[in-house]
Design an enzyme around this catalytic site. Structure first.
Site, PDB file in Angstrom:
ATOM      1  N   ILE A  12      57.147  42.977  35.477  1.00 22.34           N
ATOM      2  CA  ILE A  12      58.406  42.268  35.782  1.00 22.34           C
ATOM      3  C   ILE A  12      58.966  41.651  34.505  1.00 22.34           C
ATOM      4  O   ILE A  12      60.171  41.725  34.232  1.00 22.34           O
ATOM      5  CB  ILE A  12      58.176  41.188  36.865  1.00 22.34           C
ATOM      6  CG1 ILE A  12      57.686  41.845  38.157  1.00 22.34           C
ATOM      7  CG2 ILE A  12      59.458  40.403  37.119  1.00 22.34           C
ATOM      8  CD1 ILE A  12      57.225  40.865  39.230  1.00 22.34           C
ATOM      9  N   ASP A  31      52.555  36.949  24.947  1.00 24.19           N
ATOM     10  CA  ASP A  31      51.713  37.729  25.864  1.00 24.19           C
ATOM     11  C   ASP A  31      50.386  38.033  25.164  1.00 24.19           C
ATOM     12  O   ASP A  31      50.356  38.273  23.953  1.00 24.19           O
ATOM     13  CB  ASP A  31      52.417  39.045  26.232  1.00 24.19           C
ATOM     14  CG  ASP A  31      51.956  39.592  27.580  1.00 24.19           C
ATOM     15  OD1 ASP A  31      52.782  39.639  28.512  1.00 24.19           O
ATOM     16  OD2 ASP A  31      50.773  39.985  27.697  1.00 24.19           O
ATOM     17  N   ASN A  32      49.299  38.015  25.940  1.00 23.99           N
ATOM     18  CA  ASN A  32      47.999  38.382  25.358  1.00 23.99           C
ATOM     19  C   ASN A  32      47.685  39.870  25.578  1.00 23.99           C
ATOM     20  O   ASN A  32      46.603  40.323  25.225  1.00 23.99           O
ATOM     21  CB  ASN A  32      46.868  37.503  25.917  1.00 23.99           C
ATOM     22  CG  ASN A  32      46.686  37.676  27.409  1.00 23.99           C
ATOM     23  OD1 ASN A  32      47.314  38.525  28.030  1.00 23.99           O
ATOM     24  ND2 ASN A  32      45.810  36.864  27.998  1.00 23.99           N
ATOM     25  N   LEU A  33      48.615  40.578  26.212  1.00 24.56           N
ATOM     26  CA  LEU A  33      48.509  42.021  26.470  1.00 24.56           C
ATOM     27  C   LEU A  33      47.297  42.377  27.344  1.00 24.56           C
ATOM     28  O   LEU A  33      46.809  43.501  27.304  1.00 24.56           O
ATOM     29  CB  LEU A  33      48.496  42.830  25.157  1.00 24.56           C
ATOM     30  CG  LEU A  33      49.717  42.626  24.252  1.00 24.56           C
ATOM     31  CD1 LEU A  33      49.604  43.474  22.986  1.00 24.56           C
ATOM     32  CD2 LEU A  33      51.026  42.944  24.984  1.00 24.56           C
ATOM     33  N   THR A  35      47.294  42.679  30.597  1.00 23.68           N
ATOM     34  CA  THR A  35      47.784  43.743  31.489  1.00 23.68           C
ATOM     35  C   THR A  35      49.137  44.281  31.018  1.00 23.68           C
ATOM     36  O   THR A  35      49.610  45.281  31.542  1.00 23.68           O
ATOM     37  CB  THR A  35      47.931  43.237  32.944  1.00 23.68           C
ATOM     38  OG1 THR A  35      48.783  42.084  32.942  1.00 23.68           O
ATOM     39  CG2 THR A  35      46.592  42.858  33.544  1.00 23.68           C
ATOM     40  N   SER A 115      55.547  33.519  44.597  1.00 25.39           N
ATOM     41  CA  SER A 115      55.236  34.706  45.397  1.00 25.39           C
ATOM     42  C   SER A 115      55.383  34.442  46.880  1.00 25.39           C
ATOM     43  O   SER A 115      55.200  33.304  47.351  1.00 25.39           O
ATOM     44  CB  SER A 115      53.785  35.099  45.093  1.00 25.39           C
ATOM     45  OG  SER A 115      53.332  36.034  46.029  1.00 25.39           O
ATOM     46  N   TYR A 139      45.042  33.312  45.478  1.00 24.09           N
ATOM     47  CA  TYR A 139      46.198  33.595  44.610  1.00 24.09           C
ATOM     48  C   TYR A 139      47.438  32.824  45.102  1.00 24.09           C
ATOM     49  O   TYR A 139      48.106  32.138  44.322  1.00 24.09           O
ATOM     50  CB  TYR A 139      46.447  35.108  44.603  1.00 24.09           C
ATOM     51  CG  TYR A 139      47.792  35.519  44.077  1.00 24.09           C
ATOM     52  CD1 TYR A 139      48.094  35.432  42.720  1.00 24.09           C
ATOM     53  CD2 TYR A 139      48.779  35.995  44.947  1.00 24.09           C
ATOM     54  CE1 TYR A 139      49.345  35.809  42.243  1.00 24.09           C
ATOM     55  CE2 TYR A 139      50.020  36.388  44.474  1.00 24.09           C
ATOM     56  CZ  TYR A 139      50.309  36.287  43.122  1.00 24.09           C
ATOM     57  OH  TYR A 139      51.537  36.653  42.656  1.00 24.09           O
ATOM     58  N   LYS A 143      49.808  29.675  43.331  1.00 26.91           N
ATOM     59  CA  LYS A 143      51.277  29.674  43.157  1.00 26.91           C
ATOM     60  C   LYS A 143      51.894  28.436  43.806  1.00 26.91           C
ATOM     61  O   LYS A 143      52.777  27.787  43.245  1.00 26.91           O
ATOM     62  CB  LYS A 143      51.869  30.960  43.753  1.00 26.91           C
ATOM     63  CG  LYS A 143      51.488  32.225  43.005  1.00 26.91           C
ATOM     64  CD  LYS A 143      52.153  32.279  41.637  1.00 26.91           C
ATOM     65  CE  LYS A 143      51.806  33.517  40.854  1.00 26.91           C
ATOM     66  NZ  LYS A 143      52.367  33.526  39.506  1.00 26.91           N
ATOM     67  N   GLN A 204      45.384  55.384  51.197  1.00 34.02           N
ATOM     68  CA  GLN A 204      44.772  54.882  52.425  1.00 34.02           C
ATOM     69  C   GLN A 204      45.794  53.994  53.126  1.00 34.02           C
ATOM     70  O   GLN A 204      46.329  53.056  52.521  1.00 34.02           O
ATOM     71  CB  GLN A 204      43.537  54.054  52.101  1.00 34.02           C
ATOM     72  CG  GLN A 204      42.406  54.890  51.540  1.00 34.02           C
ATOM     73  CD  GLN A 204      41.105  54.093  51.479  1.00 34.02           C
ATOM     74  OE1 GLN A 204      41.131  52.872  51.382  1.00 34.02           O
ATOM     75  NE2 GLN A 204      40.000  54.787  51.537  1.00 34.02           N
ATOM     76  N   ILE A 205      46.072  54.295  54.372  1.00 33.83           N
ATOM     77  CA  ILE A 205      47.011  53.476  55.152  1.00 33.83           C
ATOM     78  C   ILE A 205      46.190  52.581  56.070  1.00 33.83           C
ATOM     79  O   ILE A 205      45.468  53.070  56.944  1.00 33.83           O
ATOM     80  CB  ILE A 205      47.985  54.374  55.951  1.00 33.83           C
ATOM     81  CG1 ILE A 205      48.789  55.250  54.965  1.00 33.83           C
ATOM     82  CG2 ILE A 205      48.884  53.534  56.832  1.00 33.83           C
ATOM     83  CD1 ILE A 205      49.801  56.164  55.621  1.00 33.83           C
TER      84      ILE A 205
HETATM   85  N1  NAD Z   1      54.463  42.342  41.060  1.00 33.80           N
HETATM   86  C1  NAD Z   1      54.760  41.693  42.190  1.00 33.80           C
HETATM   87  O1  NAD Z   1      55.080  42.306  43.235  1.00 33.80           O
HETATM   88  C2  NAD Z   1      54.743  40.180  42.210  1.00 33.80           C
HETATM   89  C3  NAD Z   1      55.065  39.530  43.427  1.00 33.80           C
HETATM   90  C4  NAD Z   1      55.062  38.142  43.440  1.00 33.80           C
HETATM   91  C5  NAD Z   1      54.796  37.418  42.294  1.00 33.80           C
HETATM   92  N2  NAD Z   1      54.479  38.074  41.140  1.00 33.80           N
HETATM   93  C6  NAD Z   1      54.192  37.271  39.930  1.00 33.80           C
HETATM   94  O2  NAD Z   1      55.051  37.699  38.900  1.00 33.80           O
HETATM   95  C7  NAD Z   1      54.408  37.543  37.632  1.00 33.80           C
HETATM   96  C8  NAD Z   1      54.475  38.844  36.861  1.00 33.80           C
HETATM   97  O3  NAD Z   1      53.875  39.869  37.621  1.00 33.80           O
HETATM   98  P1  NAD Z   1      53.796  41.370  37.102  1.00 33.80           P
HETATM   99  O4  NAD Z   1      53.799  42.215  38.324  1.00 33.80           O
HETATM  100  O5  NAD Z   1      54.802  41.612  36.052  1.00 33.80           O
HETATM  101  O6  NAD Z   1      52.318  41.372  36.497  1.00 33.80           O
HETATM  102  P2  NAD Z   1      51.793  41.886  35.072  1.00 33.80           P
HETATM  103  O7  NAD Z   1      50.308  41.793  35.143  1.00 33.80           O
HETATM  104  O8  NAD Z   1      52.391  43.213  34.764  1.00 33.80           O
HETATM  105  O9  NAD Z   1      52.379  40.815  34.061  1.00 33.80           O
HETATM  106  C9  NAD Z   1      51.720  39.617  33.698  1.00 33.80           C
HETATM  107  C10 NAD Z   1      51.806  39.504  32.193  1.00 33.80           C
HETATM  108  O10 NAD Z   1      51.241  38.266  31.786  1.00 33.80           O
HETATM  109  C11 NAD Z   1      50.331  38.483  30.703  1.00 33.80           C
HETATM  110  N3  NAD Z   1      49.325  37.428  30.778  1.00 33.80           N
HETATM  111  C12 NAD Z   1      48.486  37.140  31.807  1.00 33.80           C
HETATM  112  N4  NAD Z   1      47.714  36.088  31.504  1.00 33.80           N
HETATM  113  C13 NAD Z   1      48.071  35.688  30.245  1.00 33.80           C
HETATM  114  C14 NAD Z   1      47.634  34.647  29.386  1.00 33.80           C
HETATM  115  N5  NAD Z   1      46.650  33.821  29.751  1.00 33.80           N
HETATM  116  N6  NAD Z   1      48.222  34.529  28.183  1.00 33.80           N
HETATM  117  C15 NAD Z   1      49.210  35.368  27.802  1.00 33.80           C
HETATM  118  N7  NAD Z   1      49.655  36.377  28.559  1.00 33.80           N
HETATM  119  C16 NAD Z   1      49.104  36.536  29.788  1.00 33.80           C
HETATM  120  C17 NAD Z   1      49.785  39.890  30.938  1.00 33.80           C
HETATM  121  O11 NAD Z   1      49.279  40.502  29.766  1.00 33.80           O
HETATM  122  C18 NAD Z   1      51.045  40.600  31.470  1.00 33.80           C
HETATM  123  O12 NAD Z   1      51.817  41.133  30.418  1.00 33.80           O
HETATM  124  C19 NAD Z   1      52.989  37.064  37.937  1.00 33.80           C
HETATM  125  O13 NAD Z   1      52.965  35.671  37.798  1.00 33.80           O
HETATM  126  C20 NAD Z   1      52.786  37.453  39.388  1.00 33.80           C
HETATM  127  O14 NAD Z   1      51.876  36.596  40.028  1.00 33.80           O
HETATM  128  C21 NAD Z   1      54.451  39.444  41.068  1.00 33.80           C
END
Ligand code: NAD
Length: 324
Positions: A12, A31-33, A35, A115, A139, A143, A204-205
């Site tokens: 996102i 970002d710490n990369l 994910t 979320s 989780y 939030k 898997q559903i």
């Molecule tokens: N994807 C969804 O459907 C969804 C739904 C509701 C809420 N969210 C929230 O949205 C946010 C982004 O989600 P996403 O789907 O892009 O996930 P994502 O894992 O792709 O992105 C999270 C990013 O944060 C970085 N990160 C995590 N911990 C870190 C740290 N300690 N220091 C520095 N960087 C860090 C990761 O490297 C990654 O780039 C999250 O907070 C997630 O909980 C996502």
């Protein structure tokens, strides 16, 4: 504005970075990369590689910023139930430390990624902002706790905030500028895509006897480009001095698991193997949001969130990665 985007290399976050650069803002991605992907950060953005929990890194990333968009977190609801301490460390301790650093650096506005998981099992549909908050997984609890802290920081005049409760984020930039795929995804659409690409055997559903038109679970899929737009509108709202708020971001309707599988087959032009298995504990039959408050407060209207477009843009991202 100069804006720090923590977690801006993620799925996102990379879309939010593009949208805010398009809006003419100065962007610092932290970002710490863990994910996220380095390649997802455009050259026009500054990049600070490090952990939000590291005070030196935090100071560097936040220096001179007017606003913070905070996306950095772990997000696997199932994992949060088996390894809650991992979620406490990142989603609570690190987040609070970073908000502290933001306050020290004089950051006034925070947009926080919340979320639908804050609500738990739906008591009524659509889910509006006043729906009872009773998270069913750890989780969701993390939030909700940060939302509550931000409400206090607002009340105490420390910083104002927008908590954006995303429902199921899906799709990719229609212009093909963001193609960083989620690693080990647990959510339906990337799982379906991985099956379509031959990276997994089958979808898997979980349950086909729900009280829904085809018996499979129904969820609200919101295009990530529409989510990115909401961040831009939220920052404008805060910057204009209109005050803190919390909104749900969804389309107001849902699609079933089976519909997602069938539509994907049409988009990718091949069958997607799937198998009905038992229900998963804690999965509600249907979940969709009311987008009315976001529309009234921010003028936010989802424009990209029809299922076909979500699936087409996702498939293109998989193809751009040499898959499919
Ligand atoms: N994807 C969804 O459907 C969804 C739904 C509701 C809420 N969210 C929230 O949205 C946010 C982004 O989600 P996403 O789907 O892009 O996930 P994502 O894992 O792709 O992105 C999270 C990013 O944060 C970085 N990160 C995590 N911990 C870190 C740290 N300690 N220091 C520095 N960087 C860090 C990761 O490297 C990654 O780039 C999250 O907070 C997630 O909980 C996502």
């Amino acid at each position: 504005m100069r804006i720090c985007i923590a977690g801006g290399a993620g799925y996102i976050g990379s879309h939010v970075v593009r949208r805010l650069l398009d809006g003419g803002h100065d962007i610092v991605v932290l970002d710490n990369l863990a994910t996220g992907h380095r390649e997802s950060i455009p050259s026009q953005a500054e990049f600070v590689h490090g952990d939000v929990g590291d005070p030196l890194v935090a100071r560097k990333a936040l220096a001179g910023c007017d606003a913070l968009v905070y996306l950095a977190a772990w997000k696997a609801a199932g994992e949060s139930m088996t390894d809650p301490f991992k979620y406490s460390r990142n989603n609570l301790v690190n987040t609070l430390a970073f908000l502290d650093a933001a306050h020290d650096q004089g950051v006034k506005h925070v947009v926080f990624s919340s979320s639908a998981a804050v609500f738990g099992a739906p008591k009524s549909l659509p889910i509006d902002e006043d729906h009872p908050k009773d998270p069913e997984n750890y989780y969701g609890f993390t939030k909700l706790e940060i939302e509550r802290v931000l409400a206090w920081y607002d009340k105490l005049g420390a910083m104002d905030s927008a908590c954006l409760r995303y429902f199921n984020a899906a799709g990719y930039d229609p212009e093909g500028r963001c193609i960083g795929l989620e690693r080990n995804p647990a959510n339906l659409i990337p799982v379906v895509m991985e099956v379509a690409c031959g990276m997994r055997k089958e979808v898997q559903i979980f349950g086909s006897d729900y009280d829904t038109p085809d018996g499979t679970g129904v969820r609200d899929y919101i295009h990530v480009t529409d989510l990115a737009e909401a961040h831009a509108l939220a920052l404008d709202h805060l910057h204009a001095g209109k005050g803190s708020f919390v909104v749900n971001l969804g389309t107001g309707e849902g699609q079933s698991v089976l519909e997602v599988v069938k539509q994907t087959e049409l988009v990718v032009g091949r069958p997607v193997a799937h198998r009905i298995v038992g229900r998963r504990a804690g999965d509600p039959s249907s979940l969709w949001a009311s987008g009315a408050k976001a529309r009234e407060l921010l003028g936010w209207v989802p424009k990209h969130s029809d299922l076909r477009k979500i699936l087409e843009t996702t498939w293109k991202a998989y193809q751009a990665n040499g898959l499919g």
